[in-house]
Design a protein around this motif. Structure first.
Motif, mmCIF file in Angstrom:
data_model
loop_
_atom_site.group_PDB
_atom_site.id
_atom_site.type_symbol
_atom_site.label_atom_id
_atom_site.label_comp_id
_atom_site.label_asym_id
_atom_site.label_seq_id
_atom_site.Cartn_x
_atom_site.Cartn_y
_atom_site.Cartn_z
ATOM 1 N N PRO A 1 0.825 -1.224 0.000
ATOM 2 C CA PRO A 1 0.000 0.000 0.000
ATOM 3 C C PRO A 1 0.855 1.269 0.000
ATOM 4 N N LEU A 2 2.009 1.216 0.679
ATOM 5 C CA LEU A 2 2.902 2.378 0.687
ATOM 6 C C LEU A 2 3.464 2.623 -0.708
ATOM 7 N N ALA A 3 3.874 1.557 -1.382
ATOM 8 C CA ALA A 3 4.415 1.694 -2.734
ATOM 9 C C ALA A 3 3.376 2.276 -3.687
ATOM 10 N N LYS A 4 2.164 1.778 -3.596
ATOM 11 C CA LYS A 4 1.085 2.280 -4.460
ATOM 12 C C LYS A 4 0.848 3.770 -4.227
ATOM 13 N N GLY A 5 0.816 4.167 -2.953
ATOM 14 C CA GLY A 5 0.589 5.567 -2.635
ATOM 15 C C GLY A 5 1.740 6.463 -3.054
ATOM 16 N N LEU A 6 2.974 5.999 -2.842
ATOM 17 C CA LEU A 6 4.141 6.794 -3.233
ATOM 18 C C LEU A 6 4.179 6.987 -4.745
ATOM 19 N N GLN A 7 3.777 5.972 -5.473
ATOM 20 C CA GLN A 7 3.758 6.073 -6.934
ATOM 21 C C GLN A 7 2.836 7.214 -7.368
ATOM 22 N N ASN B 1 8.603 5.261 10.536
ATOM 23 C CA ASN B 1 7.890 4.043 10.877
ATOM 24 C C ASN B 1 6.648 4.002 9.999
ATOM 25 N N VAL B 2 6.261 2.825 9.551
ATOM 26 C CA VAL B 2 5.137 2.701 8.613
ATOM 27 C C VAL B 2 3.875 2.198 9.315
ATOM 28 N N LEU B 3 4.004 1.148 10.080
ATOM 29 C CA LEU B 3 2.881 0.679 10.892
ATOM 30 C C LEU B 3 3.414 -0.244 11.977
ATOM 31 N N ARG B 4 2.611 -0.443 12.982
ATOM 32 C CA ARG B 4 2.939 -1.432 14.006
ATOM 33 C C ARG B 4 1.663 -2.157 14.389
ATOM 34 N N MET B 5 1.811 -3.416 14.697
ATOM 35 C CA MET B 5 0.666 -4.211 15.137
ATOM 36 C C MET B 5 1.081 -5.039 16.344
ATOM 37 N N PRO B 6 0.174 -5.215 17.292
ATOM 38 C CA PRO B 6 0.517 -6.009 18.466
ATOM 39 C C PRO B 6 0.599 -7.488 18.121
ATOM 40 N N VAL C 1 0.886 9.603 2.243
ATOM 41 C CA VAL C 1 0.260 8.333 1.865
ATOM 42 C C VAL C 1 -0.390 7.672 3.073
ATOM 43 N N MET C 2 0.313 7.658 4.195
ATOM 44 C CA MET C 2 -0.179 6.941 5.371
ATOM 45 C C MET C 2 -1.374 7.623 6.038
ATOM 46 N N LYS C 3 -1.533 8.904 5.788
ATOM 47 C CA LYS C 3 -2.685 9.622 6.338
ATOM 48 C C LYS C 3 -3.917 9.530 5.435
ATOM 49 N N ALA C 4 -3.726 9.039 4.215
ATOM 50 C CA ALA C 4 -4.823 8.953 3.254
ATOM 51 C C ALA C 4 -5.782 7.821 3.629
ATOM 52 N N PRO C 5 -7.054 7.919 3.232
ATOM 53 C CA PRO C 5 -8.061 6.922 3.610
ATOM 54 C C PRO C 5 -7.696 5.484 3.231
ATOM 55 N N GLU C 6 -7.064 5.294 2.066
ATOM 56 C CA GLU C 6 -6.751 3.933 1.618
ATOM 57 C C GLU C 6 -5.792 3.239 2.585
ATOM 58 N N TYR D 1 -1.305 3.733 13.551
ATOM 59 C CA TYR D 1 -0.608 4.731 12.751
ATOM 60 C C TYR D 1 0.615 5.196 13.535
ATOM 61 N N VAL D 2 1.796 5.135 12.912
ATOM 62 C CA VAL D 2 3.027 5.496 13.622
ATOM 63 C C VAL D 2 3.957 6.341 12.755
ATOM 64 N N GLY D 3 3.410 6.998 11.734
ATOM 65 C CA GLY D 3 4.240 7.866 10.904
ATOM 66 C C GLY D 3 4.946 8.908 11.751
ATOM 67 N N ASP D 4 6.216 9.176 11.442
ATOM 68 C CA ASP D 4 6.989 10.081 12.282
ATOM 69 C C ASP D 4 8.090 10.748 11.467
#
Length: 311
Positions: free
Chosen positions: A37-43, A108-113, A263-268, A280-283
């Motif tokens: 998803p990050l690659a798609k958004g960056l494109q 950071n792109v994402l984190r999950m427990p 990209v990470m703040k976008a709805p997709e 969400y952990v964008g920094d």
């Protein structure tokens, strides 16, 4: 003044060609949840093709080394789990790169427990009952993991240390075969990322006992945190970050960071977070670098506690 960083990057002509996003893990794994998803958004944001290249091997070291060997021009990105960045330097006796010196953290792109799950046949419904069963056995019990030195393995070490339990590790070559043996009842329990184990939780084939986050997951509001379950100090996440080779111009790093955050703040992308129970952990690059340093210290202690080493 606010336009100067972007202007500086444009003057350097970045991005001047398609970008390669290296994922040092097999296709379809948890790292792809962050990378694709990050690659798609960056494109879309950068107006250049972003090619995702899965280059697996040596616990993430193989693909990471490839990024370190690439040109430091911001056209080769690394999106990876924490392993080759903050765990492998303590785990492997020899590495072809030093992530602290050879890579620049972008964001950071994402984190999950992680979630502690058991086979239903074990007959326990909460962490207290599981711990009681473990302590009732002179030799303890076994616990599966997705490989020596993985977050799943070291989170189990953290659990053992915090709860003073005796568990024997059964390492697998990845999460999928470990889950397969858990579903078959060959092993009684494991820690795994929420994204990897969630389908089996939904089907009822495994029982979730606790998550390793500071708060409950919206996907499983009835499942307590480890702290709520009575075990303090077991907070652990599978996190995925974006890096570039050291020496990449600061202006390029800043522009890449700004694009990734957009990209990470976008709805997709927000939907990806919601669907996988991720945060969400964008920094900023500076803040992410400090986080990476702290994680390296944390996991170094646990690697030493486990006694695990890989040639």
């Amino acid at each position: 003044m606010a336009l100067l960083p972007a202007a500086s990057v444009r003057a350097q002509g970045w991005p001047a060609k398609p970008l390669t996003m290296v994922v040092p893990w097999p296709p379809g794994g948890p790292s792809d949840i962050a990378a694709r998803p990050l690659a798609k958004g960056l494109q879309e944001v950068l107006g250049q093709t972003v090619i995702v290249e899965n280059k697996a091997g040596a616990g993430g070291n193989l693909g990471t080394a490839g990024v370190v060997q690439a040109a430091a021009d911001g056209h080769t990105l690394l999106v990876t789990s924490s392993a080759p960045i903050v765990i492998n330097p303590s785990l492997y006796k020899k590495m072809a790169f030093d992530p602290a010196k050879d890579l620049i953290p972008v964001t950071n792109v994402l984190r999950m427990p992680l979630v502690l799950v058991t086979h239903p046949g074990l007959g326990v419904n909460d962490v207290a009952a599981l711990m009681a069963q473990i302590r009732s056995k002179p030799d303890g019990m076994v616990i599966a993991n997705s490989g020596n030195g993985t977050p799943q393995h070291l989170t189990a070490e953290l659990f053992m240390d915090a709860a003073k339990l005796k568990l024997s590790h059964v390492p697998y070559k990845g999460s999928a075969p470990a889950i397969a043996d858990l579903l078959a009842g060959h092993v009684p329990m494991m820690f795994d990322s929420l994204a990897a184990i969630m389908p089996h939780i939904k089907s009822g084939r495994v029982k979730p006992l606790a998550v390793t986050a500071s708060k409950r997951s919206p996907l499983m509001p009835n499942v307590p945190t480890m702290a709520e379950a009575g075990v303090q100090g077991v907070e652990s996440y599978a996190w995925y970050g974006c890096f570039v080779k050291a020496g990449t111009p600061p202006a390029v790093v800043e522009q890449l960071n700004a694009a990734a955050i957009k990209v990470m703040k976008a709805p997709e992308f927000q939907k990806v977070l919601a669907d996988t129970g991720s945060d969400y952990v964008g920094d900023t690059p500076a803040n992410f670098a400090q986080f990476v340093k702290a994680e390296a210290v944390k996991w170094d202690r646990l690697v030493k506690l486990s006694g695990a080493t890989i040639e």
